[in-house]
Design a protein around this motif. Structure first.
Motif, PDB file in Angstrom:
ATOM      1  N   PHE A   1       0.830  -1.199   0.000  1.00  0.00           N
ATOM      2  CA  PHE A   1       0.000   0.000   0.000  1.00  0.00           C
ATOM      3  C   PHE A   1       0.871   1.257   0.000  1.00  0.00           C
ATOM      4  N   MET A   2       2.066   1.159   0.580  1.00  0.00           N
ATOM      5  CA  MET A   2       2.970   2.306   0.609  1.00  0.00           C
ATOM      6  C   MET A   2       3.473   2.685  -0.788  1.00  0.00           C
ATOM      7  N   LEU A   3       3.303   1.793  -1.763  1.00  0.00           N
ATOM      8  CA  LEU A   3       3.694   2.096  -3.135  1.00  0.00           C
ATOM      9  C   LEU A   3       2.656   2.936  -3.860  1.00  0.00           C
ATOM     10  N   GLU A   4       1.447   3.038  -3.279  1.00  0.00           N
ATOM     11  CA  GLU A   4       0.427   3.900  -3.860  1.00  0.00           C
ATOM     12  C   GLU A   4       0.827   5.353  -3.620  1.00  0.00           C
ATOM     13  N   PRO A   5       0.930   6.185  -4.664  1.00  0.00           N
ATOM     14  CA  PRO A   5       1.388   7.573  -4.475  1.00  0.00           C
ATOM     15  C   PRO A   5       0.577   8.308  -3.416  1.00  0.00           C
ATOM     16  N   GLY A   6       1.284   8.827  -2.421  1.00  0.00           N
ATOM     17  CA  GLY A   6       0.646   9.611  -1.371  1.00  0.00           C
ATOM     18  C   GLY A   6       0.154   8.816  -0.182  1.00  0.00           C
ATOM     19  N   TYR A   7       0.245   7.480  -0.238  1.00  0.00           N
ATOM     20  CA  TYR A   7      -0.225   6.680   0.895  1.00  0.00           C
ATOM     21  C   TYR A   7       0.977   6.216   1.704  1.00  0.00           C
ATOM     22  N   GLU A   8       0.923   6.381   3.036  1.00  0.00           N
ATOM     23  CA  GLU A   8       2.099   6.175   3.872  1.00  0.00           C
ATOM     24  C   GLU A   8       1.952   5.036   4.865  1.00  0.00           C
ATOM     25  N   HIS A   9       0.918   4.220   4.729  1.00  0.00           N
ATOM     26  CA  HIS A   9       0.633   3.212   5.750  1.00  0.00           C
ATOM     27  C   HIS A   9       0.581   1.809   5.163  1.00  0.00           C
ATOM     28  N   THR A  10       0.616   0.823   6.057  1.00  0.00           N
ATOM     29  CA  THR A  10       0.585  -0.580   5.663  1.00  0.00           C
ATOM     30  C   THR A  10      -0.835  -1.057   5.408  1.00  0.00           C
ATOM     31  N   ILE A  11      -1.798  -0.532   6.169  1.00  0.00           N
ATOM     32  CA  ILE A  11      -3.171  -0.992   6.063  1.00  0.00           C
ATOM     33  C   ILE A  11      -4.105   0.164   5.737  1.00  0.00           C
ATOM     34  N   CYS A  12      -5.308  -0.184   5.302  1.00  0.00           N
ATOM     35  CA  CYS A  12      -6.452   0.709   5.377  1.00  0.00           C
ATOM     36  C   CYS A  12      -7.316   0.192   6.513  1.00  0.00           C
ATOM     37  N   ALA A  13      -7.796   1.080   7.367  1.00  0.00           N
ATOM     38  CA  ALA A  13      -8.577   0.702   8.546  1.00  0.00           C
ATOM     39  C   ALA A  13      -9.934   1.396   8.461  1.00  0.00           C
ATOM     40  N   ASN A  14     -10.907   0.658   7.964  1.00  0.00           N
ATOM     41  CA  ASN A  14     -12.223   1.222   7.666  1.00  0.00           C
ATOM     42  C   ASN A  14     -13.171   0.917   8.831  1.00  0.00           C
ATOM     43  N   VAL A  15     -13.518   1.949   9.583  1.00  0.00           N
ATOM     44  CA  VAL A  15     -14.294   1.788  10.812  1.00  0.00           C
ATOM     45  C   VAL A  15     -15.700   2.349  10.597  1.00  0.00           C
ATOM     46  N   ASN A  16     -16.701   1.502  10.856  1.00  0.00           N
ATOM     47  CA  ASN A  16     -18.111   1.896  10.797  1.00  0.00           C
ATOM     48  C   ASN A  16     -18.499   2.403   9.411  1.00  0.00           C
ATOM     49  N   GLU A  17     -18.812   3.696   9.282  1.00  0.00           N
ATOM     50  CA  GLU A  17     -19.264   4.212   7.977  1.00  0.00           C
ATOM     51  C   GLU A  17     -18.120   4.429   6.994  1.00  0.00           C
ATOM     52  N   HIS A  18     -16.875   4.321   7.441  1.00  0.00           N
ATOM     53  CA  HIS A  18     -15.730   4.436   6.536  1.00  0.00           C
ATOM     54  C   HIS A  18     -15.600   3.115   5.783  1.00  0.00           C
ATOM     55  N   VAL A  19     -15.800   3.162   4.501  1.00  0.00           N
ATOM     56  CA  VAL A  19     -16.019   1.924   3.754  1.00  0.00           C
ATOM     57  C   VAL A  19     -14.765   1.382   3.094  1.00  0.00           C
ATOM     58  N   VAL A  20     -13.857   2.261   2.665  1.00  0.00           N
ATOM     59  CA  VAL A  20     -12.674   1.790   1.960  1.00  0.00           C
ATOM     60  C   VAL A  20     -11.626   2.892   1.958  1.00  0.00           C
ATOM     61  N   HIS A  21     -10.340   2.481   1.906  1.00  0.00           N
ATOM     62  CA  HIS A  21      -9.199   3.396   1.767  1.00  0.00           C
ATOM     63  C   HIS A  21      -9.024   4.332   2.962  1.00  0.00           C
ATOM     64  N   ALA A  22      -9.555   3.969   4.129  1.00  0.00           N
ATOM     65  CA  ALA A  22      -9.459   4.853   5.291  1.00  0.00           C
ATOM     66  C   ALA A  22      -8.059   4.794   5.903  1.00  0.00           C
ATOM     67  N   ILE A  23      -7.480   5.952   6.129  1.00  0.00           N
ATOM     68  CA  ILE A  23      -6.158   6.067   6.727  1.00  0.00           C
ATOM     69  C   ILE A  23      -6.235   5.700   8.212  1.00  0.00           C
ATOM     70  N   PRO A  24      -5.350   4.823   8.700  1.00  0.00           N
ATOM     71  CA  PRO A  24      -5.392   4.476  10.124  1.00  0.00           C
ATOM     72  C   PRO A  24      -5.100   5.678  11.010  1.00  0.00           C
ATOM     73  N   THR A  25      -5.851   5.760  12.120  1.00  0.00           N
ATOM     74  CA  THR A  25      -5.750   6.898  13.036  1.00  0.00           C
ATOM     75  C   THR A  25      -5.367   6.411  14.435  1.00  0.00           C
ATOM     76  N   ASP A  26      -5.229   7.377  15.343  1.00  0.00           N
ATOM     77  CA  ASP A  26      -4.921   7.048  16.732  1.00  0.00           C
ATOM     78  C   ASP A  26      -6.171   7.020  17.604  1.00  0.00           C
ATOM     79  N   ARG A  27      -7.360   6.980  17.001  1.00  0.00           N
ATOM     80  CA  ARG A  27      -8.592   6.865  17.791  1.00  0.00           C
ATOM     81  C   ARG A  27      -8.767   5.427  18.247  1.00  0.00           C
ATOM     82  N   PRO A  28      -8.801   5.154  19.545  1.00  0.00           N
ATOM     83  CA  PRO A  28      -8.988   3.774  19.999  1.00  0.00           C
ATOM     84  C   PRO A  28     -10.316   3.201  19.507  1.00  0.00           C
TER      85      PRO A  28
END
Length: 280
Positions: free
Chosen positions: A65-92
């Motif tokens: 995923f880090m090879l995608e231009p502009g994306y800096e993370h290993t995963i996408c973390a889609n929580v609740n209404e976030h359906v796809v491509h969500a950037i992982p956050t520090d919200r527990p």
């Protein structure tokens, strides 16, 4: 990760190339297993991101995923209404959250892509927990029906028929049409598109060398989406929760093999009458 831009090349891999895709598939499977063990209320998506990166690198790979231009993370973390491509956050994460974790690995230039969803139990709201668990379960089983159809299909678009038929028969959920599966190999996103609904045309022939990421993304409400201001995170427009399940699957002369499952997909496929066959 759902299909965006694609590179055009032959969609069929040689037997030697299929063998090279085994290692990144297993790295992706290991990252999913580690996140599945770790995910719980209180952990943050950024902590899960670090776990996935450590596992992939321990397997001799790198996060693709880090090879995608502009994306800096290993995963996408889609929580609740976030359906796809969500950037992982520090919200527990919280009880009652439905969390889709999407990850991929690259080893020696060959890619994998895989995802799973977990509904975190909320003991104060059993009805909400059950509803979100059903959303995940229907999505997972729709994925396995799509993979099972690949084992017998003559053309790729039969996969979308199998996915959507299962969802319609077991729920009133919406199957997203704008975010779909994809071919995968030397790049994470390649032709052909893998639809999750019936479309016009039969699609390419299913024959040895075809490798695809089958990736149903299902909403409990509308299938309309909105891209957030970070230009990555996609949200269901009416705020409904969603689920995503994905595996990278190879077709070879002996049958099919789920590259991103440690057992080749046996646990999901054998109950459906399909026995996966290892790539020789």
């Amino acid at each position: 990760m759902a299909r965006r831009g694609l590179l055009r090349r032959s969609i069929y891999k040689s037997p030697a190339q299929l063998r090279l895709m085994v290692a990144p598939g297993l790295a992706g499977a290991a990252a999913i297993a580690a996140m599945r063990e770790a995910v719980r209320p209180g952990i943050t998506p950024l902590e899960l991101d670090a776990i996935a990166e450590e596992v992939i690198r321990a397997h001799g790979g790198a996060p693709n995923f880090m090879l995608e231009p502009g994306y800096e993370h290993t995963i996408c973390a889609n929580v609740n209404e976030h359906v796809v491509h969500a950037i992982p956050t520090d919200r527990p994460l919280e009880p009652g959250d439905v969390v889709a974790l999407d990850v991929g690995a690259v080893i020696d230039g060959w890619h994998s892509d895989t995802a799973f969803t977990v509904a975190l139990p909320d003991h104060a709201d059993a009805e909400r927990t059950a509803a979100r668990q059903k959303l995940s379960d229907v999505t997972e089983q729709a994925m396995w029906r799509g993979i099972a159809r690949l084992a017998t299909a003559s053309h790729l678009n039969e996969v979308g028929e199998a996915v959507s038929s299962y969802v319609r028969a077991n729920s009133d959920y919406g199957v997203l049409e704008d975010y779909i599966g994809h071919g995968i190999g030397r790049s994470m996103h390649e032709d052909p598109p893998v639809f999750n609904v019936p479309v016009r045309g039969r699609g390419p022939e299913v024959k040895p060398g075809l490798v695809v990421a089958i990736e149903p993304i299902i909403s409990a409400g509308t299938i309309e989406t909105v891209v957030q201001d970070d230009d990555w995170t996609v949200t269901i427009a009416d705020g409904s929760p969603s689920a995503q399940w994905e595996h990278t699957v190879a077709v070879h002369a002996g049958g099919i093999w789920v590259l991103t499952a440690a057992d080749g997909g046996a646990s999901g496929l054998v109950p459906l009458g399909v026995t996966p066959v290892p790539i020789p």
